[in-house]
Motif scaffolding. Structure first.
Motif, short mmCIF file in Angstrom:
data_model
loop_
_atom_site.label_atom_id
_atom_site.label_comp_id
_atom_site.label_asym_id
_atom_site.label_seq_id
_atom_site.Cartn_x
_atom_site.Cartn_y
_atom_site.Cartn_z
N PRO A 358 0.83 -1.21 0.00
CA PRO A 358 0.00 0.00 0.00
C PRO A 358 0.87 1.26 0.00
O PRO A 358 1.89 1.32 0.66
CB PRO A 358 -0.80 -0.12 1.30
CG PRO A 358 -0.82 -1.59 1.60
CD PRO A 358 0.51 -2.09 1.13
N ARG A 359 0.44 2.25 -0.74
CA ARG A 359 1.20 3.47 -0.92
C ARG A 359 0.69 4.59 -0.02
O ARG A 359 -0.47 4.61 0.37
CB ARG A 359 1.14 3.92 -2.38
CG ARG A 359 1.71 2.90 -3.36
CD ARG A 359 3.17 2.60 -3.07
NE ARG A 359 3.72 1.57 -3.96
CZ ARG A 359 4.96 1.13 -3.89
NH1 ARG A 359 5.79 1.62 -2.97
NH2 ARG A 359 5.40 0.19 -4.71
N VAL A 360 1.58 5.54 0.27
CA VAL A 360 1.24 6.69 1.10
C VAL A 360 1.20 7.94 0.23
O VAL A 360 2.17 8.25 -0.47
CB VAL A 360 2.24 6.87 2.25
CG1 VAL A 360 2.00 8.19 2.98
CG2 VAL A 360 2.14 5.70 3.23
N LEU A 361 0.07 8.65 0.27
CA LEU A 361 -0.11 9.92 -0.42
C LEU A 361 -0.30 11.00 0.64
O LEU A 361 -1.10 10.82 1.55
CB LEU A 361 -1.32 9.84 -1.36
CG LEU A 361 -1.55 10.96 -2.37
CD1 LEU A 361 -2.46 10.46 -3.49
CD2 LEU A 361 -2.18 12.20 -1.75
N VAL A 362 0.42 12.09 0.54
CA VAL A 362 0.32 13.17 1.51
C VAL A 362 -0.25 14.41 0.83
O VAL A 362 0.21 14.80 -0.25
CB VAL A 362 1.69 13.50 2.15
CG1 VAL A 362 1.55 14.66 3.14
CG2 VAL A 362 2.24 12.27 2.87
N SER A 543 -5.85 13.73 5.81
CA SER A 543 -5.76 15.17 5.67
C SER A 543 -6.55 15.89 6.75
O SER A 543 -7.42 15.30 7.41
CB SER A 543 -6.27 15.62 4.28
OG SER A 543 -7.64 15.31 4.12
N THR A 544 -6.22 17.15 6.94
CA THR A 544 -6.92 18.03 7.87
C THR A 544 -7.30 19.30 7.12
O THR A 544 -7.18 20.40 7.63
CB THR A 544 -6.04 18.37 9.08
OG1 THR A 544 -4.83 18.96 8.59
CG2 THR A 544 -5.72 17.16 9.89
N GLU A 545 -7.73 19.16 5.89
CA GLU A 545 -7.89 20.30 4.99
C GLU A 545 -8.99 21.26 5.42
O GLU A 545 -9.05 22.39 4.94
CB GLU A 545 -8.16 19.82 3.57
CG GLU A 545 -9.46 19.08 3.39
CD GLU A 545 -9.63 18.60 1.95
OE1 GLU A 545 -10.66 18.91 1.35
OE2 GLU A 545 -8.73 17.91 1.46
N LEU A 546 -9.86 20.87 6.30
CA LEU A 546 -10.93 21.77 6.72
C LEU A 546 -10.52 22.66 7.88
O LEU A 546 -11.30 23.48 8.34
CB LEU A 546 -12.17 20.96 7.10
CG LEU A 546 -12.78 20.11 5.97
CD1 LEU A 546 -14.04 19.41 6.46
CD2 LEU A 546 -13.09 20.96 4.75
N LEU A 547 -9.30 22.50 8.36
CA LEU A 547 -8.83 23.37 9.44
C LEU A 547 -8.61 24.79 8.93
O LEU A 547 -8.34 25.00 7.75
CB LEU A 547 -7.52 22.83 10.02
CG LEU A 547 -7.63 21.58 10.90
CD1 LEU A 547 -6.24 21.04 11.19
CD2 LEU A 547 -8.34 21.89 12.20
N PRO A 548 -8.72 25.80 9.79
CA PRO A 548 -8.46 27.19 9.36
C PRO A 548 -6.99 27.37 8.97
O PRO A 548 -6.14 26.54 9.26
CB PRO A 548 -8.81 28.01 10.61
CG PRO A 548 -8.67 27.06 11.75
CD PRO A 548 -9.08 25.73 11.22
#
Length: 686
Positions: A358-362, A543-548
């Protein structure tokens, strides 16, 4: 050897959050199971003969949130001293139920059962034996051995019944007896049968205050065994006894928490479990908050969860996947074997799917700009002096840059994913791989000739989308959900793919806005790890893309944490080994050296050995068996004396503690497993 039953049902529902309704068991004044909350427990590490030390530690554990406290009783004298500990606790106003932990000594168990509220026995070594002998039993000789053990166990059952004492029949994967191993092999079925032999006698004696556990250090084995246990209880018409959940020898710090969450969280997601013990190589007071964080996630789960289309309701005609030993899901029967690991069969797309790890995407798309030095956060270290990149063992495979492609050539081993519109705007660069929304994918004319990522959810997997994926040899799905009941919904989407013969690789995407670092750690390990344990998933992106908006340095720290967490989850689920694994017990009154200090010392010398598994055990009870599949073992056998193991074979029996780590390294060197640590150049930005 696996279960021969046709039934794959092991939980109330695969799509709704429903807690399994178990029998209520009275443990002092704090009942377990039934409609009671999921309880938290831990185990003391102080010598049981140290009455005041045990009492003080117990009080700290209760203050930290422990509702039951377990204390080891390796012999009659320790069992007797449980009375003094209990008296002192009651004198101080502490009524926490006490549990005696028993190994090898039935007479200690019989005494302890008259004193404490619960006893724990391990069927692998309670009147049974483990000498790693393979025995060729006939049916008659095996039955005679079972009857001998039953007669040795019967007095304890009768005492517990007389005194109103509860019992945990706790099977450990690493301490299955020679008899069980010879009959069933080193399997989840062997673990279950080991417990059922004892449980059947309890029911014959009309004794039902029993709790069951199926612990292992290997999370795949642990989850399979608990599931199979529930299925067997139902199949045999036995009582629905409460379950004590735990991963043995989980380790310390982040690794220990991730591994615990992968195993325990996977079962909690399906409503299994009535009490939790997180086994960390740390002070026992540190365990309860982790257990509580895992449990509390389910307090309002049923209310917050969105409905998930039940199994058997498919968007197109179901198709079996014979290549993967899978059948269509119907009536809560999954299209996978929940009792045995099979990885989902997928076509290979670039380095995704097929036989690839399994691969890791950041996700780096929130960075306003990217410099060479920033890639250190995803495991690729730039040296200005050498003008080149070096990748460590936790180097990400892909980065997602969204609308802002990285302005320089990425190092070998790292590939870039961009939004579809950005890919088109940049002239369809061959070294960039586009990611498309379902709407874009449905009408896209231009696509990358080799690799295209497609966001999908369970709802977007329409008949048309499934047919398009089936015919597209370049497509890799990024599967995500915003459902609070996340892992089951993503699993349900995998079942849709399986039942429709879709073999495109799938990357699991989870987003965790506004959570603490530890919550993100535990929740991601549960959501992603639970899928990987069932062979579902060819990669992960957290991901934490919804953080300010935050300063860049804070984002880089977060990216580093998410990258390490992704690799940690893959390792804990036994799907990609990228670092040294330490199978270390949590310590108890039997421990013969300082486990935390020793583990830290061994880690300092060996943490560069990628994929090597080292067992660190405080005593012989948690010795060669408990280390299970470790490559090497470091086991306390006396004050200041260590035994060193290769696998489950003792190589050196009584090594002075101050020489033991050096001799462990020398043993690895003899086997060709030792590598000198490489010092990477300190990366400097340009």
């Amino acid at each position: 050897m696996t279960s021969t039953s046709a039934s794959k049902i092991y939980c109330p529902s695969l799509t709704e959050y429903k807690r399994r309704l178990s029998r209520e068991v009275k443990i002092g004044d704090l009942p377990l199971g039934g409609l009671n909350p999921i309880r938290v427990q831990s185990m003391t590490t102080v010598d049981t003969m140290d009455t005041l030390g045990s009492v003080e530690q117990t009080l700290r554990m209760v203050e930290a949130g422990c509702e039951y406290v377990r204390i080891t009783a390796p012999s009659v004298k320790e069992a007797q001293n449980l009375l003094e500990i209990k008296k002192e606790l009651r004198k101080r106003g502490c009524s926490v139920p006490l549990i005696a932990d028993i190994h090898f000594t039935p007479n200690a168990a019989e005494l302890a059962a008259r004193i404490v509220e619960k006893v724990r026995v391990n069927p692998g070594n309670y009147a049974d034996k483990k000498k790693f002998d393979v025995i060729d039993y006939t049916d008659a000789s095996y039955a005679a051995e079972v009857e001998r053990i039953r007669e040795r166990f019967r007095p304890l059952v009768q005492i517990c019944k007389q005194y109103g004492t509860a019992m945990r029949i706790g099977t450990n994967h690493g301490s299955l007896s020679d008899r069980i191993l010879s009959r069933y092999g080193d399997t989840p079925l062997g673990m279950v049968e080991s417990a059922l032999e004892f449980l059947r006698l309890c029911e014959e004696e009309n004794y039902y205050d029993v709790v069951l556990s199926m612990k292992a250090s290997n999370t795949q084995v642990m989850v399979q065994a608990y599931r199979l246990l529930v299925q067997k209880l139902d199949e045999e018409g036995l009582q629905p006894y409460p379950l004590h959940l735990g991963v043995t020898e989980a380790g310390e710090a982040e690794d220990g928490r991730i591994k615990s969450a992968v195993g325990i969280g996977t079962l909690l997601e399906d409503g299994l479990g009535d009490t939790v013990r997180v086994s960390l190589t740390e002070a026992p007071e540190a365990e309860a908050p982790v257990a509580r964080a895992l449990i509390d996630r389910y307090t309002t789960r049923a209310i917050e969860a969105k409905p998930i289309r039940p199994l058997g309701v498919e968007s197109v005609t179901s198709k079996s996947n014979e290549t993967n030993n899978q059948q269509p899901a119907t009536n809560n029967q999954p299209p996978i074997d929940p009792f045995q690991y099979f990885r989902r069969h997928t076509r290979e797309v670039q380095n995704l799917g097929g036989q690839n790890v399994p691969r890791v995407l950041v996700d780096i798309s929130r960075l306003s700009s990217v410099e060479y030095a920033d890639l250190r956060a995803v495991g690729h270290l730039y040296s200005a002096f050498l003008d080149k990149f070096q990748m460590n063992d936790l180097g990400a495979d892909y980065v997602y840059s969204g609308q802002r492609p990285v302005p320089f050539m990425l190092p070998n081993g790292l590939k870039e994913v961009v939004d579809y519109s950005a890919w088109l705007d940049a002239g369809r660069r061959p070294d960039h791989y586009p990611v498309l929304t379902p709407a874009e994918y449905a009408v896209a004319g231009a696509k990358h000739p080799e690799l295209n990522f497609v966001f999908q959810t369970l709802d977007s997997l329409t008949p048309a989308a499934l047919d398009q994926l089936r015919q597209d040899a370049t497509a890799v799905v990024i599967l995500h959900t915003d459902n609070a009941h996340a892992m089951p919904e993503i699993r349900r989407a995998f079942f849709e793919l399986l039942n429709n013969g879709i073999t495109n690789p799938v990357i699991i995407n989870r987003q965790y806005p506004e959570l603490t670092a530890e919550q993100t750690q535990l929740y991601a390990a549960t959501d992603v790890g639970g899928l990987l344990l069932d062979g579902l998933g060819d990669g992960v992106v957290l991901s934490t893309e919804l953080l300010p908006e935050r300063p860049k340095e804070q984002w880089l720290t977060t990216l580093d944490q998410l990258n390490q967490l992704s690799f940690g989850i893959l390792q804990a689920a036994r799907t990609r080994m990228s670092k040294t694994e330490y199978i270390s017990c949590p310590s108890c009154g039997r421990t013969l050296f300082d486990l935390q200090e020793t583990t830290a010392m061994i880690r300092k010398r060996t943490d560069h050995l990628k994929g090597v598994k080292i067992g660190i055990m405080g005593c012989i009870v948690n010795g060669p068996g408990e280390m299970a599949d470790a490559d090497y073992g470091y086991v306390g056998v006396g004050k200041g004396k260590i035994a060193l193991y290769r696998g489950q074979e003792v190589i050196k029996k009584s090594v002075p503690e101050e020489q033991a780590v050096d001799q462990l390294i020398e043993l690895m060197r003899e086997d060709g497993k030792w590598l000198e640590p490489v010092v990477l150049e300190e990366p400097v930005g340009v």
